[in-house]
Design a protein around this motif. Sequence first.
Motif, PDB file in Angstrom:
ATOM      1  N   LEU A 170       7.922 118.317 -34.019  1.00 48.92           N
ATOM      2  CA  LEU A 170       7.395 118.480 -35.378  1.00 48.92           C
ATOM      3  C   LEU A 170       6.851 117.154 -35.905  1.00 48.92           C
ATOM      4  N   ILE A 219       2.835 116.017 -36.666  1.00 46.77           N
ATOM      5  CA  ILE A 219       2.382 115.751 -38.031  1.00 46.77           C
ATOM      6  C   ILE A 219       1.957 114.296 -38.203  1.00 46.77           C
ATOM      7  N   PRO A 240       9.386 131.085 -32.830  1.00 46.97           N
ATOM      8  CA  PRO A 240       9.319 130.923 -34.288  1.00 46.97           C
ATOM      9  C   PRO A 240      10.726 130.922 -34.874  1.00 46.97           C
ATOM     10  N   LEU A 241      10.978 130.074 -35.860  1.00 53.33           N
ATOM     11  CA  LEU A 241      12.336 129.986 -36.411  1.00 53.33           C
ATOM     12  C   LEU A 241      12.773 131.283 -37.083  1.00 53.33           C
ATOM     13  N   SER A 242      11.829 132.097 -37.542  1.00 53.45           N
ATOM     14  CA  SER A 242      12.219 133.367 -38.170  1.00 53.45           C
ATOM     15  C   SER A 242      13.025 134.256 -37.217  1.00 53.45           C
ATOM     16  N   ARG A 286      10.502 135.008 -46.755  1.00 52.59           N
ATOM     17  CA  ARG A 286       9.434 134.435 -47.591  1.00 52.59           C
ATOM     18  C   ARG A 286       9.892 134.323 -49.039  1.00 52.59           C
ATOM     19  N   LEU A 311      13.548 131.768 -48.887  1.00 51.65           N
ATOM     20  CA  LEU A 311      13.642 130.440 -48.261  1.00 51.65           C
ATOM     21  C   LEU A 311      12.364 129.628 -48.273  1.00 51.65           C
ATOM     22  N   LEU A 312      11.208 130.318 -48.368  1.00 52.76           N
ATOM     23  CA  LEU A 312       9.964 129.564 -48.252  1.00 52.76           C
ATOM     24  C   LEU A 312       9.802 128.650 -49.471  1.00 52.76           C
ATOM     25  N   ILE A 364       4.818 133.656 -53.979  1.00 55.79           N
ATOM     26  CA  ILE A 364       4.416 133.651 -52.571  1.00 55.79           C
ATOM     27  C   ILE A 364       4.347 135.061 -51.967  1.00 55.79           C
ATOM     28  N   PRO A 365       5.322 135.957 -52.226  1.00 56.26           N
ATOM     29  CA  PRO A 365       5.244 137.295 -51.605  1.00 56.26           C
ATOM     30  C   PRO A 365       3.944 138.033 -51.942  1.00 56.26           C
ATOM     31  N   PHE A 404       1.004 136.265 -50.257  1.00 58.66           N
ATOM     32  CA  PHE A 404       1.019 136.606 -48.828  1.00 58.66           C
ATOM     33  C   PHE A 404       0.324 137.947 -48.587  1.00 58.66           C
ATOM     34  N   SER A 431       0.932 128.448 -47.547  1.00 60.41           N
ATOM     35  CA  SER A 431       2.103 127.734 -48.077  1.00 60.41           C
ATOM     36  C   SER A 431       2.681 126.703 -47.121  1.00 60.41           C
ATOM     37  N   PRO A 445       6.842 124.300 -50.406  1.00 64.60           N
ATOM     38  CA  PRO A 445       7.187 125.016 -49.168  1.00 64.60           C
ATOM     39  C   PRO A 445       6.557 124.382 -47.937  1.00 64.60           C
ATOM     40  N   LEU A 453       7.876 122.238 -44.481  1.00 65.04           N
ATOM     41  CA  LEU A 453       8.918 121.668 -43.618  1.00 65.04           C
ATOM     42  C   LEU A 453      10.316 121.890 -44.186  1.00 65.04           C
ATOM     43  N   SER A 477      11.236 124.441 -45.964  1.00 65.36           N
ATOM     44  CA  SER A 477      11.543 125.857 -45.725  1.00 65.36           C
ATOM     45  C   SER A 477      12.034 126.051 -44.297  1.00 65.36           C
ATOM     46  N   LEU A 478      11.348 125.395 -43.337  1.00 74.61           N
ATOM     47  CA  LEU A 478      11.777 125.477 -41.935  1.00 74.61           C
ATOM     48  C   LEU A 478      13.222 125.031 -41.797  1.00 74.61           C
ATOM     49  N   VAL A 528       0.365 117.647 -42.596  1.00 74.65           N
ATOM     50  CA  VAL A 528       1.008 118.913 -42.240  1.00 74.65           C
ATOM     51  C   VAL A 528      -0.053 120.017 -42.147  1.00 74.65           C
ATOM     52  N   THR A 576       3.281 132.382 -42.106  1.00 75.54           N
ATOM     53  CA  THR A 576       3.863 131.204 -42.756  1.00 75.54           C
ATOM     54  C   THR A 576       4.434 130.301 -41.670  1.00 75.54           C
ATOM     55  N   LEU A 608       7.310 129.796 -41.008  1.00 71.70           N
ATOM     56  CA  LEU A 608       8.491 130.405 -40.404  1.00 71.70           C
ATOM     57  C   LEU A 608       8.133 131.255 -39.190  1.00 71.70           C
TER      58      LEU A 608
END
Lengths: 328, 328
Positions: free
Chosen positions: A136, A140, A311-313, A324, A327-328, B101-102, B105, B122, B127, B129, B131-132, B285, B306, B308
Motif C-alpha cells: 500500500l 501510494i 479485497p479486504l471486504s 460502505r 466503515l467507509l 456515500i451509500p 455509490f 471515495s 474515507p 486508507l 476505512s481499509l 492515493v 470502493t 474495500l
Amino acid sequence: MSKTIQIGIVGYGNLGRGVELAIKQNPDMELVAIFTRRQPDQLTSANGSAKFEHISTVEQYKGKIDVMILCGGSATDLPEQTPAIASMFNTVDSYDTHAKIPEFFDKVNEAAVKGNNLSVISTGWDPGLFSLNRLLSESILPEGKDFTFWGKGVSQGHSDAIRRVPGVKAGVQYTVPVEEVIESIRSGETPELTTRDKHLRECFIVPEEGADLEAIKEAIVTMPNYFADYNTNVHFITEEELKAEHQGMPHGGFVIRSGVTGNGTKQIMEFSLKLESNPEFTASVLVAYARAAYRLSSEGQNGAKTVLDIPLSYLSPKSGADLRRELL
Amino acid sequence: MSKTIQIGIVGYGNLGRGVELAIKQNPDMELVAIFTRRQPDQLTSANGSAKFEHISTVEQYKGKIDVMILCGGSATDLPEQTPAIASMFNTVDSYDTHAKIPEFFDKVNEAAVKGNNLSVISTGWDPGLFSLNRLLSESILPEGKDFTFWGKGVSQGHSDAIRRVPGVKAGVQYTVPVEEVIESIRSGETPELTTRDKHLRECFIVPEEGADLEAIKEAIVTMPNYFADYNTNVHFITEEELKAEHQGMPHGGFVIRSGVTGNGTKQIMEFSLKLESNPEFTASVLVAYARAAYRLSSEGQNGAKTVLDIPLSYLSPKSGADLRRELL
C-alpha cells in the motif's frame, strides 16, 4: 449467510489452539475437527469441546469441511501439508519462509487448481498484514523508503538457539527495535541502516548449576547468523524469574514508509502492532482469511492466492452495503 | 505494460495540482489534459507543461483517456460530476461526505454500468486508507473497539467558519488529537470518549484593526456544530505570522483498534499518517487507485467500487510474481 462456514484445523500447537479460540469469536464459523499426527484421544482442547481426529482420516471429511486452517511450521510441515491438503480442501496457512514463497506459491497453486480449491498462503502479520502495508505505502508513495521493525517480542528461533548453548538450562530471547531509530524515521529522516542499527537482542538465561557464565555469554554474542551481527545483552536469571516474567509470547512491530510528493513534501505512513500473544493474533488473521477463502471459492475461484490478491471486504461477514455505510 | 495509462484531471485546485505532480512520479502514467470550468488559457500548471481544456470539451476525449481523476469538492461538484463523467470514462474521486456515500455509490454505479466504465469512489485517506484499516482490524479482532483520530492538521471547513466571524480578517484552524487519550488506548484501555475528549481545536486569527478580540473569541468557542462541543483555543497573530507559519496544509491521524483474543489477551493494531501536505497525499492515493480502475476495467469489470472491494495488488505497477518475491 445462513449456513455457517465449516472449519478444520490441521496441527495443534500454540497456533492451532489460537485458531480454535478465534473461531469462537466468529459466529458465522464452526469448528468441525482438529487433525493431529499425535494420538487424538490423548489431546484436550483449549475450549474443552473440540473433536480430535488423526491426520490420516482427513480425506473422509471431504465435503464436510469448507476450509482447512493449516497450523504446522514452515520448515518441514507446510511444504508437504499445504499442497497435499489443497488438493482436497480450501486452505489457509501462515507459511513464512520469505525467500521460498515464490516456489511454495507455485506448488500450492498447482495442487489447488487440480482439486478446484482455493488456498490462501502466507497469511499472518509478516508475511501478511505487514506485506499489505508495504504494498500500500509503496504504491501510494513511489518515491520513498520503507522500514520494517519487529518487536519487542519473543523470537522462537533465537530462543531455540540460545537453549542449545552448553550450560544453558532454559532461556528466552527478545527482539527489540531501537526506539531512537524509529523516532528519527517518524520525524522524516531516511537513514541507511545496518542490521545492528535496527534491533537489539535481549537474552534471559537460566544457567545450569556451576556453568561458566562468561563462556555462555561469549558463545551467544558471537553466534553467527543469530547474534554476531547484533548488539546482544545476556541476563542471567533464576528458574522462578523465568516462569514469573517470561512465559508470554508477546510480539509486534512496525512498517513505516517515509516518502515525498510534489516538490519534496514529506509524507509518512505507519502501521504497527502491539500483541500480547503472537500465536493468538496470527490465528485471528488466519481465521479472517479462512472466510475470504470460503467466499472466493464459493464464487468459483481456485488456485493459490496471497493477502495481496484479496479485497479486504472478503474478510468481513458484513455485506458490501453495510461496510460502505458503517466503515467507509 | 508497454502502453502508458492515459489520465485526465477534472478540476484544478489544490487536489488537481497534487494529482498532476503525482502522475510525474508514476512512469506508467501520462497526463493527457486538465479539464476546468475556468478559462483554460488563463491557467498555468504546476509542472508548467500540462494542457488545459474547458470542461465542455470532455466528450471529445472519449477513447483517448483511460481514467478521469475527479478533483472537485464533495458538497456540490462530485454529486453532479462523477455520475456524468462515469457514463463516459473510468473515474476515481475522493467523495467524502460519509453519511451520503451509500446514495452516491448507487447513483455512480448506475451511470458506470450503463457506460460500461469502472468508477472508484471515495478514495483518499478518510474515507480511503482509514476505512481499509477499520475494516481490516474489525475483521481480525471482532471483539474490540476502534478509535479514529484526525490531526494535527488544518481543517478547511473550520478555517472557513472562523473566517466568517465578524472582525476576523484571516485565520486558520488546526484539529489536534488529544495525545494522552491516544497513549491510554495504545496501552490497552478502551475508554468511552465524548467529542470533547478526543480532539482540541486551535485557532490562529488575524483580527481586523480595532476589532473586539473578546467578542471574536466568544463567537468562535460557542459556535454550534463547529466549536461548541470542543475545547477550543483562540490565538491572535499578525498577518506576517500567518504567512510565515501557517501556509502549509499538514494533516494526518490515527486508526487504532484495541481488541482481545483467547481469554482476554490484549492486541492492538494501529495505522497512522503524518502528512506535510494533505492535498498532495490525497492526490497520490487517487493516482494509485486510477491504476486499479484502469486494470479492473481492462479485465472487463464495470460499475462503482470502493477501496474495500479492490485487492491492493491492483495499486502497484509490479506483477504478482514480483510482489510476492519483493514485498510479501
